[in-house]
Design an enzyme around this catalytic site. Structure first.
Site, PDB file in Angstrom:
ATOM      1  N   SER A  84      -6.229   4.406  -1.477  1.00 53.97           N
ATOM      2  CA  SER A  84      -4.931   5.103  -1.515  1.00 53.97           C
ATOM      3  C   SER A  84      -5.004   6.581  -1.866  1.00 53.97           C
ATOM      4  O   SER A  84      -4.031   7.303  -1.669  1.00 53.97           O
ATOM      5  CB  SER A  84      -4.011   4.424  -2.531  1.00 53.97           C
ATOM      6  OG  SER A  84      -3.217   3.488  -1.878  1.00 53.97           O
ATOM      7  N   LYS A  87      -3.957   9.149   0.572  1.00 56.91           N
ATOM      8  CA  LYS A  87      -2.551   9.365   0.923  1.00 56.91           C
ATOM      9  C   LYS A  87      -2.118  10.809   0.700  1.00 56.91           C
ATOM     10  O   LYS A  87      -1.262  11.334   1.404  1.00 56.91           O
ATOM     11  CB  LYS A  87      -1.655   8.396   0.135  1.00 56.91           C
ATOM     12  CG  LYS A  87      -1.813   6.934   0.592  1.00 56.91           C
ATOM     13  CD  LYS A  87      -0.989   5.985  -0.252  1.00 56.91           C
ATOM     14  CE  LYS A  87      -0.833   4.579   0.323  1.00 56.91           C
ATOM     15  NZ  LYS A  87      -2.049   3.757   0.373  1.00 56.91           N
ATOM     16  N   TYR A 209      -5.026   4.182  10.011  1.00 59.75           N
ATOM     17  CA  TYR A 209      -4.732   4.036   8.574  1.00 59.75           C
ATOM     18  C   TYR A 209      -5.847   3.263   7.861  1.00 59.75           C
ATOM     19  O   TYR A 209      -6.373   3.693   6.829  1.00 59.75           O
ATOM     20  CB  TYR A 209      -3.379   3.336   8.381  1.00 59.75           C
ATOM     21  CG  TYR A 209      -3.110   2.966   6.936  1.00 59.75           C
ATOM     22  CD1 TYR A 209      -2.654   3.911   6.030  1.00 59.75           C
ATOM     23  CD2 TYR A 209      -3.342   1.661   6.482  1.00 59.75           C
ATOM     24  CE1 TYR A 209      -2.441   3.579   4.705  1.00 59.75           C
ATOM     25  CE2 TYR A 209      -3.131   1.319   5.157  1.00 59.75           C
ATOM     26  CZ  TYR A 209      -2.679   2.274   4.264  1.00 59.75           C
ATOM     27  OH  TYR A 209      -2.485   1.955   2.939  1.00 59.75           O
ATOM     28  N   VAL A 279      -7.363   1.456  -4.826  1.00 61.00           N
ATOM     29  CA  VAL A 279      -7.746   0.107  -5.271  1.00 61.00           C
ATOM     30  C   VAL A 279      -9.245  -0.093  -5.400  1.00 61.00           C
ATOM     31  O   VAL A 279      -9.687  -1.083  -5.975  1.00 61.00           O
ATOM     32  CB  VAL A 279      -7.171  -1.011  -4.368  1.00 61.00           C
ATOM     33  CG1 VAL A 279      -5.684  -1.173  -4.567  1.00 61.00           C
ATOM     34  CG2 VAL A 279      -7.538  -0.805  -2.927  1.00 61.00           C
TER      35      VAL A 279
HETATM   36  N1  GLN Z   1      -6.181   0.287   1.903  1.00 57.31           N
HETATM   37  C1  GLN Z   1      -5.364  -0.130   0.810  1.00 57.31           C
HETATM   38  C2  GLN Z   1      -4.116  -0.822   1.298  1.00 57.31           C
HETATM   39  O1  GLN Z   1      -3.492  -0.341   2.218  1.00 57.31           O
HETATM   40  C3  GLN Z   1      -5.001   1.050  -0.039  1.00 57.31           C
HETATM   41  C4  GLN Z   1      -4.133   0.654  -1.186  1.00 57.31           C
HETATM   42  C5  GLN Z   1      -4.492   1.301  -2.452  1.00 57.31           C
HETATM   43  O2  GLN Z   1      -5.541   1.866  -2.649  1.00 57.31           O
HETATM   44  N2  GLN Z   1      -3.618   1.162  -3.410  1.00 57.31           N
HETATM   45  O3  GLN Z   1      -3.759  -1.859   0.788  1.00 57.31           O
END
Ligand code: GLN
Length: 627
Positions: A84, A87, A209, A279
């Site tokens: 994430s 982002k 993505y 994550v």
């Molecule tokens: N690739 C992960 C997802 O889309 C990223 C989420 C995250 O790092 N919080 O679930």
């Protein structure tokens, strides 16, 4: 290839007994040792199966400054997927590719208060709540320009490379693992397609993505990315621009309010640094203007943030006092000594000098130091406004100011207006290093509302102008030719003695710009100015020329060499056409024959008086710290 460290690769902060020599390494090392020594809680993410293979003990901290220094401790070179944290890169790209308004059409900037994978959209607009949750990032992925998904991914990778300064690649195993199991994200993408938040095939957008979530980074990369944001979008190590400066505040804002999922409010409250977590266990935090931090520790708390990463950022913020909203002390901003009467180095005829001295409160100078931001500029504007009498002149010297921001520039321009309304002339010097002020003056001129600010090269030039203005106001005419007998060389002399002296002088004339006396040349005469004006200049250590004083009718120059016979210590240049009388050493010698002896004595007394005047002025300048 999934990059997992072998079990037990977490390195101790201080291997052996020698702590690091660098003080920042030491601070980070202590932090790493302390937090690394605490029991490991939390759980490694496993909803993307491949992530569950991460070694929970991996622990790294890196910090990169806007000066480009990187400090690392622990497992800072272990690659992991960014997840994430990317982002914030995608949001920046969307802003650059589509512009603020178009992006606002498809994604909001409100904290969701929900988990990162929430399916909820804005109740009326049916758009994702912010770009830091999955729905928002899938939307911004759809905004990245590119003819096809391959080109979009290539552009994302290229942007990453500008942020990190090294080649970006996708971890294929993590990507495939997420792509095969990411049904929730798939549902979000189709929902976004339903509401036309994304166009085309939602699976194309999703594929980009998923791949960009699996870009491999290290703690060090995260720190450098953070430093790039801290440095207004320019990677401080490579000098590459990763994000247009105008979008940096937008990206940092959503990181501050939405970057830590439903822990964002608590995070901003407690830690106070814009941040983003992923994550895989990474956290990137930024102290704008100073540094970026990257941490890696895979075990996550219930919200999905790295447990140790939060501890590191919390300790850094609390122990070093880095909370962004812990405001700097007001006094740290520009402060200056109070506005004070000031004089140029120009020597003037006696009448002019007396007149200026009698009206010294009408010319004020202020030289603030530090950053001229809102509150500092407001305080300076007030004190200048209060201390300067109507019709006076004010010199604001910005040469010791480190920065004028937008607010400072606007307040200075407004100060010019309020002073002008009272007949006070505002001169600003040392402005060349402050582009914001120049831009504001230009902006006002373009808007047909010229700022009442008179920009001058240096304080000396500005002060001379003020003095000329004041003499004009007082009706003192300074430049009129002065007959020899009324000049300072002939004080106390009778008309006969002046005639004696006159006989020993030769008349000379100089064109404007002509060198009257050259530094380093042999000294064999003194010059008495009859009309016109000249500057005495000398060479600084760095080779540049500085004006020591300006002289005019009735004054003389070159006396130092005439007395000590040494080479000329300064260059005298005619500013205007100059007429002068030259007294050579032979001429002086001729005066020693009785009865001219008294003429010679008076002449030497007058030279001595002039020299002592110079010395007093030099002493006063030294005492004022402006010599
Ligand atoms: N690739 C992960 C997802 O889309 C990223 C989420 C995250 O790092 N919080 O679930």
């Amino acid at each position: 290839m999934s990059a997992q460290p072998a079990a037990g690769t977490a390195t101790p902060a201080h291997p052996g007994t020698t702590p690091p020599a660098n003080p920042v390494d030491r601070v980070l090392g202590d932090l790493h040792a302390r937090i690394g020594g605490e029991p490991l809680t939390g759980a490694v993410a496993d909803y993307i199966p491949e992530l569950s293979t991460a070694d929970p003990s991996t622990f790294g901290i890196a910090l990169a400054t806007v000066q480009g220094d990187v400090h690392e401790v622990g497992d800072t070179a272990v690659p992991f997927t960014i997840q994430s944290i990317s982002k914030m890169v995608l949001y920046g790209m969307a802003l650059e590719d589509r512009g603020r308004e178009a992006v606002a059409e498809v994604v909001g900037v409100e904290p969701s208060g929900e988990a990162f994978n929430s399916i909820r959209l804005h109740p009326e607009r049916s758009t994702p709540l912010n770009p830091m949750v999955n729905a928002g990032a899938i939307a911004t992925t759809g905004l990245v320009q590119g003819a096809d998904p391959g080109e979009r991914l290539a552009r994302i990778l290229a942007t990453f490379e500008r942020y990190t300064g090294r080649v970006a690649e996708v971890d294929e195993r993590v990507y495939r693992s997420e792509s095969e199991t990411g049904h929730r994200n798939r549902a979000i993408a189709h929902l976004l397609r339903n509401f036309s938040v994304i166009g085309g095939d939602p699976d194309d957008v999703l594929d980009v993505y998923f791949r960009q979530c699996s870009i491999l980074v290290t703690c060090r990369d995260l720190a450098v990315m953070g430093a790039t944001l801290a440095n207004r979008g320019v990677n401080p190590i490579t000098g590459a621009r990763a994000l247009a400066e105008e979008h940096v505040p937008s990206v940092l804002s959503v990181m501050a309010t939405c970057g830590m999922y439903d822990f964002a409010g608590q995070w901003l409250h407690d830690i106070g640094l814009p941040a983003k977590s992923g994550v895989a266990g990474g956290i990137l935090a930024v102290l704008p203007g100073q540094f970026g931090v990257g941490t890696l520790s895979p075990p996550l708390d219930a919200v999905g943030n790295s447990v140790r990463g939060i501890r590191v950022c919390r300790a850094l913020s609390e122990e070093l006092g880095l909370h962004l909203l812990d405001p700097p002390r007001p006094g740290v901003a520009a402060r200056g000594t109070a506005p004070a009467p000031a004089a140029s180095r120009r020597r003037r005829t006696g009448a002019a000098e007396d007149a200026l001295e009698g009206a010294s409160q009408r010319i004020l100078r202020q030289r603030p130091q530090g950053d001229l931001t809102f509150a500092a500029a407001a305080a300076i504007a007030r004190s200048l406004g209060e201390s300067c009498p109507d019709g006076g002149s004010v010199v604001l010297d910005l040469s010791a100011v480190s920065r004028v921001d937008g607010a400072g520039a606007a307040i200075l321009c407004a100060l010019g207006d309020t002073l002008a309304a009272r007949g006070v002339h505002l001169l600003v010097c040392g402005a060349a290093d402050h582009p914001r002020l120049g831009a504001e003056i230009e902006r006002r001129a373009d808007a047909g509302d010229a700022a009442e600010i008179d920009v001058r090269g240096d304080a000396e030039e500005a002060l001379e102008w003020c003095e000329d203005r004041l003499l004009g106001q007082l009706g003192v005419i300074e430049d009129a030719a002065v007959p020899l007998g009324s000049g300072e060389l002939c004080r106390r002399m009778s008309p006969e003695e002046v005639a004696d002296l006159r006989a020993a002088l030769e008349d000379v004339a100089f064109a404007a710009g002509e060198v009257m006396i050259a530094e380093g040349s042999p000294s064999d005469h003194l010059l008495v100015i009859g009309s016109g004006r000249a500057s005495v200049t000398t060479t600084r250590d760095d080779g540049s020329r500085v004006r020591v004083l300006t002289i005019g009718p009735g004054m003389f120059t070159g006396e130092v060499g005439l007395i000590d016979g040494g080479p000329r210590s300064a260059t005298v240049v005619a500013d205007t056409p100059v007429t002068a009388h030259r007294l050579t050493r032979e001429g002086l010698a001729r005066l020693s024959d009785d009865p001219a002896l008294r003429t010679r004595t008076l002449l030497l007394l007058n030279v001595a008086e002039s020299l002592s005047g110079h010395l007093r002025r030099a002493t006063a300048l030294l005492a004022a710290g402006s010599a």
